[in-house]
Motif scaffolding. Structure first.
Motif, PDB file in Angstrom:
ATOM      1  N   LEU A 377       0.802  -1.171   0.036  1.00  0.00           N
ATOM      2  CA  LEU A 377       0.093  -0.002  -0.080  1.00  0.00           C
ATOM      3  C   LEU A 377       0.980   1.290   0.021  1.00  0.00           C
ATOM      4  O   LEU A 377       0.503   2.242  -0.670  1.00  0.00           O
ATOM      5  N   LEU A 378       1.832   1.100   0.850  1.00  0.00           N
ATOM      6  CA  LEU A 378       3.019   2.440   0.730  1.00  0.00           C
ATOM      7  C   LEU A 378       3.383   2.611  -0.682  1.00  0.00           C
ATOM      8  O   LEU A 378       3.309   3.775  -1.068  1.00  0.00           O
ATOM      9  N   GLN A 379       3.652   1.513  -1.353  1.00  0.00           N
ATOM     10  CA  GLN A 379       4.510   1.572  -2.733  1.00  0.00           C
ATOM     11  C   GLN A 379       3.392   2.424  -3.458  1.00  0.00           C
ATOM     12  O   GLN A 379       3.778   3.184  -4.502  1.00  0.00           O
ATOM     13  N   GLU A 380       2.217   1.816  -3.347  1.00  0.00           N
ATOM     14  CA  GLU A 380       1.116   2.301  -4.347  1.00  0.00           C
ATOM     15  C   GLU A 380       0.868   3.666  -4.227  1.00  0.00           C
ATOM     16  O   GLU A 380       0.662   4.629  -5.044  1.00  0.00           O
ATOM     17  N   GLN A 381       0.721   4.201  -2.950  1.00  0.00           N
ATOM     18  CA  GLN A 381       0.338   5.568  -2.669  1.00  0.00           C
ATOM     19  C   GLN A 381       1.578   6.564  -2.854  1.00  0.00           C
ATOM     20  O   GLN A 381       1.369   7.815  -3.341  1.00  0.00           O
ATOM     21  N   LEU A 382       2.867   6.001  -2.720  1.00  0.00           N
ATOM     22  CA  LEU A 382       3.694   7.123  -3.360  1.00  0.00           C
ATOM     23  C   LEU A 382       4.023   7.191  -4.793  1.00  0.00           C
ATOM     24  O   LEU A 382       4.136   8.224  -5.234  1.00  0.00           O
TER      25      LEU A 382
END
Length: 409
Positions: A377-382
């Motif tokens: 999720l972090l990678q997607e949001q970044l």
């Protein structure tokens, strides 16, 4: 079971007490100073336990020494992460022992146990908590405070929190932690950066019943005088004392609120250098001029330069830093105006940029404990720049939730 009790000392005019204070007084009087001026008599005939580290100072003197000089019966010392004297590196186990200066017993809260046992509290009538925080969920002093309140409540022992500033002021930023990622570096449902003092946060822990024995807890906050939420550390007039070995200045601590995310990667966060969290990179990082130009366009109040560095072992600060002895390539950060940028947003954008410049880099299992969310999720949001909207919504919701617990305008 008796109702929870939250006591707040009434602020008023102070009569300066001659406890080795400097002639030029700071704009802010911390809770410890207020205690010495107004409430010391309430500790007479009490067996006093201290939860402190080197930041527990007033006018250049440590509170332990000041209290002993004033004939307060200090009976036990409790050491959080980094130790009572602050000479232990991040994550290093602390053992029980004896304070060499005073001969008092020191009980570790960062070793075999992180919560005081009934035996540790056997000779304590009241606990004083005085530690400078940095205002981050992942900074372990808030978890230690919660553990102290839980244990003290079970033994009917009141806890007094001698409040100190949130160095970053009223910034609320970052992801709210998911329950599955709770740990000692993310124990409570708060954003990465919460904009509260530890006194306020303690009130919220009890009021929201985030801790065990909340209904039995007696928590008293000795508030500061002269501090308001808009202040960042330089405005307080207080001397910076490192709250942990790798935060030697306010500027390191301020940028740390965002660049701590690099601890959750295979890249170096600058431990093993003179500027931890202000030096980021790895041997494989290949930053381009366009990378740096983009960052400079995005952020004012901070200088970002390409820089190489070689991490080395530093006793008490970095015993085994990433890429020890290897030449790393990356960035150097210098703060010129902390009011001009959000350090958590800076950390997120640096993470995105340096990962682009370091294809070999990856996230590790520590990242969800820091960010509070899954790595995917972090990678997607970044990647899609969705995090800013998420953070704004989280900040608004938390701002409303915390409102009743705030002590300062």
């Amino acid at each position: 079971m008796r109702a929870a009790t939250i006591l707040l000392s009434v602020c008023g005019c102070l009569i300066l007490w001659g406890c080795n204070l400097t002639q030029s007084q700071p704009a802010v009087k911390v809770g410890a100073h207020v205690l010495l001026d107004k409430h010391l008599g309430e500790l007479e005939d009490k067996r006093v336990g201290l939860v402190m580290n080197p930041t527990a100072r007033v006018g250049g003197s440590h509170m332990l020494d000041t209290l002993l000089a004033r004939d307060i019966n200090v009976t036990a010392l409790f050491a959080p992460e980094h130790g009572f004297r602050g000479d232990v590196g991040a994550g290093e186990t602390i053992e029980d022992g004896i304070d060499q200066s005073t001969g008092l017993p020191v009980f570790s809260l960062y070793g075999k146990t992180r919560t005081p046992s009934p035996e540790m509290l056997k000779k304590v009538d009241i606990l004083l908590f005085d530690i400078q925080d940095v205002g981050a969920r992942f900074y372990t002093y808030n978890a230690t405070l919660g553990n102290i309140i839980e244990a003290a409540a079970a033994q009917d022992i009141p806890v007094w929190i001698l409040d100190r500033p949130n160095p970053a002021g009223d910034i609320i930023s970052g992801w709210m932690i998911q329950n599955k990622h709770r740990s000692f570096v993310g124990k409570y449902p708060i954003p990465m950066v919460h904009g509260m003092t530890l006194g306020e946060l303690a009130k919220m822990m009890v009021g929201e019943q985030w801790i065990e024995n909340a209904g039995q807890a007696t928590v008293r906050v000795i508030p500061m005088e002269g501090w308001n939420r808009s202040m960042k550390w330089p405005e307080t007039g207080l001397t910076w004392i490192p709250p942990s070995p790798n935060l030697p200045s306010f500027y390191h601590a301020y940028v740390y609120l965002g660049t701590v995310l690099f601890e959750g990667t295979t890249m170096s966060e600058g431990r093993g250098t003179n500027d931890p969290f202000l030096r980021i990179g790895s041997p494989e990082t290949k930053l381009t001029t366009s990378h740096i130009a983009k960052l400079r366009r995005q952020f004012s109040g901070v200088n970002i330069e390409r820089r190489s560095f070689t991490p080395k072992a530093i006793p008490g600060k970095a015993s085994n830093p990433k890429f020890e002895g290897e030449r790393c390539h990356g960035i150097a950060i210098r703060v010129t105006n902390p009011d001009a940028f959000n350090p958590v947003v800076l950390g997120a954008e640096l993470l995105s940029t340096l990962r682009d410049a370091t294809p070999e880099a990856s996230l590790n299992d520590y990242m969800p404990k820091l960010s509070g969310i899954d790595n995917s999720l972090l990678q997607e949001q970044l990647k899609k720049e969705l995090y800013l909207k998420n953070w704004e919504e989280t900040a608004q919701e938390f701002k409303e939730q915390r409102r009743q617990y705030l002590l300062y305008e």
